[in-house]
Design a protein around this motif. Sequence first.
Motif, PDB file in Angstrom:
ATOM      1  N   ARG A 101       0.823  -1.212   0.000  1.00  0.00           N
ATOM      2  CA  ARG A 101       0.000   0.000   0.000  1.00  0.00           C
ATOM      3  C   ARG A 101       0.855   1.259   0.000  1.00  0.00           C
ATOM      4  O   ARG A 101       0.535   2.233  -0.668  1.00  0.00           O
ATOM      5  N   LEU A 102       1.947   1.232   0.741  1.00  0.00           N
ATOM      6  CA  LEU A 102       2.844   2.375   0.778  1.00  0.00           C
ATOM      7  C   LEU A 102       3.477   2.610  -0.590  1.00  0.00           C
ATOM      8  O   LEU A 102       3.557   3.748  -1.063  1.00  0.00           O
ATOM      9  N   LYS A 103       3.903   1.527  -1.244  1.00  0.00           N
ATOM     10  CA  LYS A 103       4.475   1.648  -2.588  1.00  0.00           C
ATOM     11  C   LYS A 103       3.439   2.193  -3.567  1.00  0.00           C
ATOM     12  O   LYS A 103       3.751   3.022  -4.417  1.00  0.00           O
ATOM     13  N   GLN A 104       2.184   1.722  -3.444  1.00  0.00           N
ATOM     14  CA  GLN A 104       1.125   2.207  -4.317  1.00  0.00           C
ATOM     15  C   GLN A 104       0.882   3.696  -4.091  1.00  0.00           C
ATOM     16  O   GLN A 104       0.759   4.464  -5.044  1.00  0.00           O
ATOM     17  N   ALA A 105       0.832   4.118  -2.832  1.00  0.00           N
ATOM     18  CA  ALA A 105       0.627   5.536  -2.527  1.00  0.00           C
ATOM     19  C   ALA A 105       1.784   6.371  -3.063  1.00  0.00           C
ATOM     20  O   ALA A 105       1.575   7.466  -3.594  1.00  0.00           O
ATOM     21  N   TYR A 106       2.993   5.856  -2.955  1.00  0.00           N
ATOM     22  CA  TYR A 106       4.163   6.558  -3.479  1.00  0.00           C
ATOM     23  C   TYR A 106       4.047   6.706  -4.998  1.00  0.00           C
ATOM     24  O   TYR A 106       4.261   7.793  -5.540  1.00  0.00           O
ATOM     25  N   ASP A 107       3.706   5.604  -5.677  1.00  0.00           N
ATOM     26  CA  ASP A 107       3.552   5.646  -7.136  1.00  0.00           C
ATOM     27  C   ASP A 107       2.457   6.629  -7.548  1.00  0.00           C
ATOM     28  O   ASP A 107       2.615   7.381  -8.509  1.00  0.00           O
ATOM     29  N   GLU A 108       1.339   6.613  -6.814  1.00  0.00           N
ATOM     30  CA  GLU A 108       0.252   7.542  -7.124  1.00  0.00           C
ATOM     31  C   GLU A 108       0.696   8.986  -6.918  1.00  0.00           C
ATOM     32  O   GLU A 108       0.358   9.867  -7.702  1.00  0.00           O
ATOM     33  N   GLY A 109       1.450   9.211  -5.863  1.00  0.00           N
ATOM     34  CA  GLY A 109       1.958  10.551  -5.608  1.00  0.00           C
ATOM     35  C   GLY A 109       2.895  11.012  -6.711  1.00  0.00           C
ATOM     36  O   GLY A 109       2.810  12.147  -7.177  1.00  0.00           O
ATOM     37  N   LYS A 110       3.796  10.118  -7.130  1.00  0.00           N
ATOM     38  CA  LYS A 110       4.716  10.470  -8.218  1.00  0.00           C
ATOM     39  C   LYS A 110       3.969  10.751  -9.511  1.00  0.00           C
ATOM     40  O   LYS A 110       4.341  11.644 -10.270  1.00  0.00           O
ATOM     41  N   ALA A 111       2.895  10.007  -9.761  1.00  0.00           N
ATOM     42  CA  ALA A 111       2.138  10.160 -11.003  1.00  0.00           C
ATOM     43  C   ALA A 111       1.197  11.365 -10.968  1.00  0.00           C
ATOM     44  O   ALA A 111       0.655  11.758 -11.999  1.00  0.00           O
ATOM     45  N   SER A 112       1.022  11.968  -9.803  1.00  0.00           N
ATOM     46  CA  SER A 112       0.038  13.050  -9.689  1.00  0.00           C
ATOM     47  C   SER A 112       0.547  14.385 -10.208  1.00  0.00           C
ATOM     48  O   SER A 112      -0.215  15.343 -10.280  1.00  0.00           O
ATOM     49  N   GLY A 113       1.796  14.444 -10.577  1.00  0.00           N
ATOM     50  CA  GLY A 113       2.319  15.689 -11.144  1.00  0.00           C
ATOM     51  C   GLY A 113       3.511  16.205 -10.378  1.00  0.00           C
ATOM     52  O   GLY A 113       4.017  15.577  -9.452  1.00  0.00           O
ATOM     53  N   GLU A 114       3.934  17.383 -10.788  1.00  0.00           N
ATOM     54  CA  GLU A 114       5.092  18.007 -10.171  1.00  0.00           C
ATOM     55  C   GLU A 114       4.776  18.427  -8.742  1.00  0.00           C
ATOM     56  O   GLU A 114       3.662  18.871  -8.456  1.00  0.00           O
ATOM     57  N   PRO A 115       5.746  18.333  -7.860  1.00  0.00           N
ATOM     58  CA  PRO A 115       5.511  18.765  -6.476  1.00  0.00           C
ATOM     59  C   PRO A 115       5.329  20.274  -6.387  1.00  0.00           C
ATOM     60  O   PRO A 115       5.862  21.020  -7.201  1.00  0.00           O
ATOM     61  N   VAL A 116       4.546  20.688  -5.413  1.00  0.00           N
ATOM     62  CA  VAL A 116       4.294  22.103  -5.181  1.00  0.00           C
ATOM     63  C   VAL A 116       4.719  22.416  -3.751  1.00  0.00           C
ATOM     64  O   VAL A 116       4.296  21.737  -2.809  1.00  0.00           O
ATOM     65  N   ALA A 117       5.546  23.435  -3.608  1.00  0.00           N
ATOM     66  CA  ALA A 117       5.991  23.820  -2.271  1.00  0.00           C
ATOM     67  C   ALA A 117       4.861  24.537  -1.542  1.00  0.00           C
ATOM     68  O   ALA A 117       4.210  25.431  -2.108  1.00  0.00           O
ATOM     69  N   LEU A 118       4.576  24.105  -0.318  1.00  0.00           N
ATOM     70  CA  LEU A 118       3.530  24.725   0.497  1.00  0.00           C
ATOM     71  C   LEU A 118       4.085  24.981   1.888  1.00  0.00           C
ATOM     72  O   LEU A 118       4.786  24.146   2.439  1.00  0.00           O
ATOM     73  N   SER A 119       3.720  26.090   2.447  1.00  0.00           N
ATOM     74  CA  SER A 119       4.057  26.328   3.848  1.00  0.00           C
ATOM     75  C   SER A 119       3.049  25.561   4.698  1.00  0.00           C
ATOM     76  O   SER A 119       1.991  25.134   4.213  1.00  0.00           O
ATOM     77  N   ALA A 120       3.352  25.414   5.966  1.00  0.00           N
ATOM     78  CA  ALA A 120       2.426  24.726   6.871  1.00  0.00           C
ATOM     79  C   ALA A 120       1.086  25.456   6.919  1.00  0.00           C
ATOM     80  O   ALA A 120       0.026  24.834   6.940  1.00  0.00           O
ATOM     81  N   ASP A 121       1.121  26.782   6.906  1.00  0.00           N
ATOM     82  CA  ASP A 121      -0.118  27.563   6.939  1.00  0.00           C
ATOM     83  C   ASP A 121      -0.956  27.346   5.684  1.00  0.00           C
ATOM     84  O   ASP A 121      -2.175  27.217   5.754  1.00  0.00           O
ATOM     85  N   ASP A 122      -0.280  27.320   4.522  1.00  0.00           N
ATOM     86  CA  ASP A 122      -1.001  27.084   3.267  1.00  0.00           C
ATOM     87  C   ASP A 122      -1.627  25.692   3.246  1.00  0.00           C
ATOM     88  O   ASP A 122      -2.769  25.514   2.809  1.00  0.00           O
ATOM     89  N   LEU A 123      -0.880  24.706   3.719  1.00  0.00           N
ATOM     90  CA  LEU A 123      -1.399  23.341   3.755  1.00  0.00           C
ATOM     91  C   LEU A 123      -2.607  23.256   4.679  1.00  0.00           C
ATOM     92  O   LEU A 123      -3.627  22.669   4.320  1.00  0.00           O
ATOM     93  N   LEU A 124      -2.510  23.847   5.847  1.00  0.00           N
ATOM     94  CA  LEU A 124      -3.633  23.848   6.780  1.00  0.00           C
ATOM     95  C   LEU A 124      -4.844  24.543   6.185  1.00  0.00           C
ATOM     96  O   LEU A 124      -5.979  24.060   6.320  1.00  0.00           O
TER      97      LEU A 124
END
Length: 87
Positions: free
Chosen positions: A52-75
């Motif tokens: 499941r962890l590998k699947q979540a990792y693969d899904e995360g990688k396939a979801s696109g480029e990473p976006v930097a977020l601050s803790a406040d933005d994420l919240l």
Amino acid sequence: MRPLTISLSPQQLARLSRAVESGAYASNSEVVRDALRLWEQREEIRELELARLKQAYDEGKASGEPVALSADDLLARIKLKAGDGRG
């Protein structure tokens, strides 16, 4: 079945003996077989969790480029999702 010699600590041997003497198990072998069944179950669960962890990792990688977020933005995003009934 095939006999097998194993080494146990004095505490393990005492616990095994108590389990048999109390009637919880019919023999030392039964205790060991039960312990092995539990170990096998734990290993199967670990393998499933790893898959499941590998699947979540693969899904995360396939979801696109990473976006930097601050803790406040994420919240703020989490609160927004929770407020719109989708999360």
